[in-house]
Scaffold this active site. Structure first.
Site, PDB file in Angstrom:
ATOM      1  N   ASP A 510       0.859  -1.184   0.000  1.00  0.00           N
ATOM      2  CA  ASP A 510       0.000   0.000   0.000  1.00  0.00           C
ATOM      3  C   ASP A 510       0.897   1.236   0.000  1.00  0.00           C
ATOM      4  O   ASP A 510       1.338   1.695   1.049  1.00  0.00           O
ATOM      5  CB  ASP A 510      -0.891  -0.037   1.245  1.00  0.00           C
ATOM      6  CG  ASP A 510      -2.045   0.940   1.111  1.00  0.00           C
ATOM      7  OD1 ASP A 510      -1.876   1.944   0.390  1.00  0.00           O
ATOM      8  OD2 ASP A 510      -3.101   0.693   1.709  1.00  0.00           O
ATOM      9  N   HIS A 515       1.051   7.965   3.898  1.00  0.00           N
ATOM     10  CA  HIS A 515       1.413   7.232   5.104  1.00  0.00           C
ATOM     11  C   HIS A 515       2.894   7.305   5.434  1.00  0.00           C
ATOM     12  O   HIS A 515       3.345   6.659   6.373  1.00  0.00           O
ATOM     13  CB  HIS A 515       0.978   5.768   4.952  1.00  0.00           C
ATOM     14  CG  HIS A 515      -0.474   5.636   4.610  1.00  0.00           C
ATOM     15  ND1 HIS A 515      -1.469   5.994   5.493  1.00  0.00           N
ATOM     16  CD2 HIS A 515      -1.102   5.248   3.464  1.00  0.00           C
ATOM     17  CE1 HIS A 515      -2.654   5.797   4.915  1.00  0.00           C
ATOM     18  NE2 HIS A 515      -2.448   5.353   3.684  1.00  0.00           N
ATOM     19  N   ILE A 530      -0.293   9.411   8.446  1.00  0.00           N
ATOM     20  CA  ILE A 530      -1.193   8.621   9.297  1.00  0.00           C
ATOM     21  C   ILE A 530      -1.057   7.135   8.974  1.00  0.00           C
ATOM     22  O   ILE A 530      -0.556   6.761   7.917  1.00  0.00           O
ATOM     23  CB  ILE A 530      -2.662   9.061   9.122  1.00  0.00           C
ATOM     24  CG1 ILE A 530      -3.102   8.879   7.659  1.00  0.00           C
ATOM     25  CG2 ILE A 530      -2.850  10.493   9.552  1.00  0.00           C
ATOM     26  CD1 ILE A 530      -4.601   9.044   7.465  1.00  0.00           C
ATOM     27  N   GLY A 533      -5.641   2.741   7.349  1.00  0.00           N
ATOM     28  CA  GLY A 533      -6.831   2.217   8.025  1.00  0.00           C
ATOM     29  C   GLY A 533      -6.779   0.698   8.061  1.00  0.00           C
ATOM     30  O   GLY A 533      -7.134   0.069   9.060  1.00  0.00           O
TER      31      GLY A 533
END
Ligand code: NAI
Length: 737
Positions: A510, A515, A530, A533
């Site tokens: 990903d 991120h 961040i 998820g």
């Protein structure tokens, strides 16, 4: 008083240093040990003409006092040459003071193109060119200090100075961004709005004021901001007459004008105008992240029903135009995903597994007897279909990647995921919903190994701003979320994510820079990169797997989550779980803030394990022995050290109910100052006792003699039987209720 601020060894470039403020800076830096490049074009106040005398005079002044200085007569528009002078004369460049300036004051209607352009060329473009020429040198040496000279005319506006005020406020914007880009290299940038008597102000100020407002009353601020011990960055100061003040933005609480399912109208803006402009309880946003966070907050509050999350997805692109009639039912190009044992291990590390927990070894070591792949690895295999830009190829979907949020995720397994294999995923646009503020795209992906269907995933992708196309609001194809029961959780598990959690997780495929890249995250409105998820999703799923399925992957059937709030790497994820038959409801909280990051979630198991390992889960099972173990735990805390010396052993208790293991407890009187905890021994037990909840109580209450219980087969003992004698002490003295 601290030591004087010195600049020995530092090289300072001051533009426009032939007079006024610049001259004062140059003299002061030189006096405190710096080597100074005195730049000045030597033209007139309007920017016409040139001469070397202005710079030369200041250089002579410095040298006469024993300081080090060289002159440069180029215009700031030749930025490279100014910096080259510093490098040639002193071998480096540490500090740049962008100070050169001219005026072309005119009322707005009379400003010519030339008046506009030259002001921008000298002030804004000149500062850009000089600073850019110095930037890489500062970056390489990991030190730099930059001053941009703004003006009150820019901050507040001033009659007759439209060209000048525009350029001057432009310099604040330039400084603010350099402050962000430079900070990791210790390059700090600040802006000042000075007031001083100089030739620029002599036409607008009376002589006595000119004399009173000495440049020397501005200079000390500039020196402090440029000292290596000053960490101020990205700030703006007004300074003059010996006074210094700092400025910041202030924002009203404002008003949300838009309502769900209603058009936003100018009349509604008018009606709320007082509220919009009321500074009571105002805030002072300091970063673009704080600024845009407000927008996310509003989106999630106005659009809660749509399940908007704060969790931008990975390269799942979005749209300025969505045509559901074309897009629904479209298949994405088939994708393939081949992997060895490496990927499941990397994934397990990515979702926080660690060899610290012996239970995790089966997911981390390919040599383990029961080496397994975590069930949630399924999303990694199926997202391959979306990652490769497949979504962008769908007719009727032209979407803008920066406006996409990952709303929800569903995953269902048909078989345990092999620990290596060649997978093929087929993804379809299952449905598109119109949520007003955006479009919700449901993407179904089926992943096969040969002809065997391994798993099915549904990605719910919210495209902000792409709604209003007249589509339906709900779909029978959407896998619904489910709220937890209204009682305290049956079990709670928490894990601290590491600062590098996202950096590690992304290696599973990903690659969204959100991120990892701070500047990209800032664009998305986040202070820091961040966590994915789907990484938090992995944490929560394995908490359930451990607590309710003994880490048996064959028991894992399905999971559904809604991403409610972002998680920052380093924060603690706390999964709260409720067992209702084979469904485990869950929510994940960020422990530090109490924010719910994962909501409306559940895991379906084929059968929930009879052995539960958390205190809360055991209490849920209503065992009497729980109370005793808690009591032992409490008492041992007081006398643990002593007991460890006396007993020096680890005991595991398997408590049964109706013939099945209902709880496990460990009494560790070997390590540290002793510990009692639910679950199996972390390591090896010296002695393991198995007995029923009732017999345990009878034992503690003195109704049952241990030897008799042993011979009657009520108490089973494995391992070192002799040690059990020592246990009597504990039960006698520390288990009293
Ligand atoms: P100043 O006119 O005494 O100094 C400016 C210097 O810049 C002059 O020596 C001039 O020859 C030089 N210069 C002009 N164009 C140049 C170019 N293209 N390349 C190299 N040098 C050039 O004026 P002062 O007041 O010292 O201004 C310094 C800075 O402070 C300016 O940027 C000005 O806009 C700013 N400022 C000054 C205020 C004041 O009250 N003095 C108020 C607000 C801002």
């Amino acid at each position: 008083m601290g030591s004087p601020l010195r600049f020995d060894g530092r090289v300072v470039l001051v533009t426009g240093a032939g007079g006024g403020l610049g001259r004062s800076y140059a003299l002061a830096f030189a006096e405190r040990g710096a080597s100074v490049v005195v730049n000045d074009l030597g033209g007139d106040i309007k920017g016409d003409g040139k001469s070397s005398s202005a710079a030369d005079k200041v250089v002579e002044e410095i040298r006469a006092k024993g300081g080090k200085a060289v002159a440069n007569y180029d215009s700031v528009e030749a930025g490279e040459k100014l910096v080259q002078t510093a490098l040639d004369a002193f071998g480096r460049i540490d500090i740049v003071i962008n100070n050169a300036g001219i005026l072309r004051d005119r009322s707005f209607a009379r400003i010519s193109d030339a008046d506009w352009d030259i002001i921008h060329r000298v002030h804004l473009r000149g500062s850009f060119l000089v600073t850019r020429a110095a930037w890489n040198h500062m970056k390489n040496q990991k030190f730099g200090r930059i001053i941009m000279t703004s003006s009150a005319a820019g901050i507040y506006g001033n009659f007759g100075q439209a060209n000048y005020s525009a350029a001057k406020l432009g310099l604040v914007g330039l400084s603010n961004t350099l402050a962000l880009e430079g900070v990791k290299y210790n390059i700090l940038s600040n802006a000042i709005a000075p007031t001083a008597g100089s030739r620029l102000t002599q036409t607008v100020m009376p002589q006595d004021l000119l004399d009173a407002l000495k440049p020397e009353y501005v200079t000390p601020l500039v020196l402090w901001l440029c000292h290596e011990s000053c960490q101020e960055n990205g700030s703006l100061f007004e300074v003059g007459a010996g006074w210094i003040g700092k400025l910041r933005w202030e924002r009203t609480l404002g008003a949300i004008i838009r309502q769900q399912n209603h058009q936003m109208t100018p009349e509604a803006v008018r009606d709320e105008w007082e509220k919009i402009c009321n500074f009571d309880n105002s805030t002072n946003p300091q970063t673009i992240g704080e600024s845009t966070a407000k927008l996310y907050e509003v989106l999630s509050s106005v659009d809660t029903e749509s399940g908007i999350s704060m969790n931008p997805t990975s390269q799942l692109t979005s749209a300025s135009g969505i045509d559901p009639s074309q897009a629904i039912g479209q298949k994405l190009p088939v994708s393939s995903y081949s992997y060895t044992h490496l990927q499941p291990i990397l994934y397990a590390l990515g979702v926080g597994m660690s060899t610290k927990d012996p239970d995790h070894l089966k997911f981390l070591y390919e040599g383990s007897d029961d080496f397994s792949c975590l069930p949630t690895f399924g999303v990694i295999m199926s997202q391959a279909a979306l990652m490769s830009g497949g979504l962008a190829s769908v007719p009727g979907l032209s979407i803008d990647f920066t406006r996409v949020l990952h709303g929800e995720q569903y995953l269902e397994l048909y078989k345990p995921i092999p620990t290596s294999g060649d997978m093929r995923s087929e993804a379809t646009v299952a449905d598109i919903l119109d949520k007003g503020s955006g479009a919700l795209i449901l993407l179904d992906a089926k992943t096969y190994s040969g002809n065997d269907l391994i798993c099915y995933s549904q990605f719910s992708v919210f495209v902000v701003g792409a709604g209003g196309f007249g589509g339906k609001r709900s779909s029978p194809k959407a896998k619904p979320t489910a709220d937890p029961p209204n009682r305290p959780p049956d079990a709670v598990a928490s894990d601290v994510t590491t600062l590098d959690q996202a950096a590690l997780y992304r290696l599973s495929g990903d690659w969204n820079p959100l991120h990892i890249d701070p500047s990209f995250a800032a664009l998305g409105g986040f202070k820091r990169p961040i966590l994915h998820g789907l990484c938090s999703f992995g944490f929560s799923a394995r908490h359930v797997l451990k607590h309710f399925a003994n880490n048996d992957v064959s028991k894992f059937k399905a999971i559904k989550v809604r991403f409610a709030k972002p998680v920052i790497p380093g924060q603690t994820l706390q999964t709260e779980m409720w067992k209702e038959g084979n469904r485990i409801y869950l929510q994940a909280k960020v422990k530090e803030t109490g924010d719910i990051a994962i909501a409306g979630a559940y895991v379906d198991l084929t059968s929930a394990a009879s052995t539960v390992e958390s205190i809360d889960a055991q209490q849920g099972a209503g065992l009497q022995s729980d109370l005793v173990f808690h009591e032992i735990s409490r008492r041992i805390k007081d006398v643990g050290g002593e007991m460890v010396k006396k007993v020096n052993a680890i005991f595991q208790w398997d408590i049964t109910k109706d013939g099945k293991t209902a709880a496990q407890w460990t009494i560790d009187l070997k390590n540290g100052s002793g510990e009692v905890y639910p679950g199996k021994v972390r390591g090896r037990a010296d002695t393991t006792f198995t007995l029923s909840d009732q017999d345990f109580m009878d034992l503690v209450l003195g109704k049952l003699n241990p030897q008799k219980a042993f011979f009657a087969g009520k108490l089973k003992v494995k391992g070192n039987i002799m040690l059990s004698q020592k246990l009597e002490v504990i039960l006698k003295d520390y288990a009293k209720l």
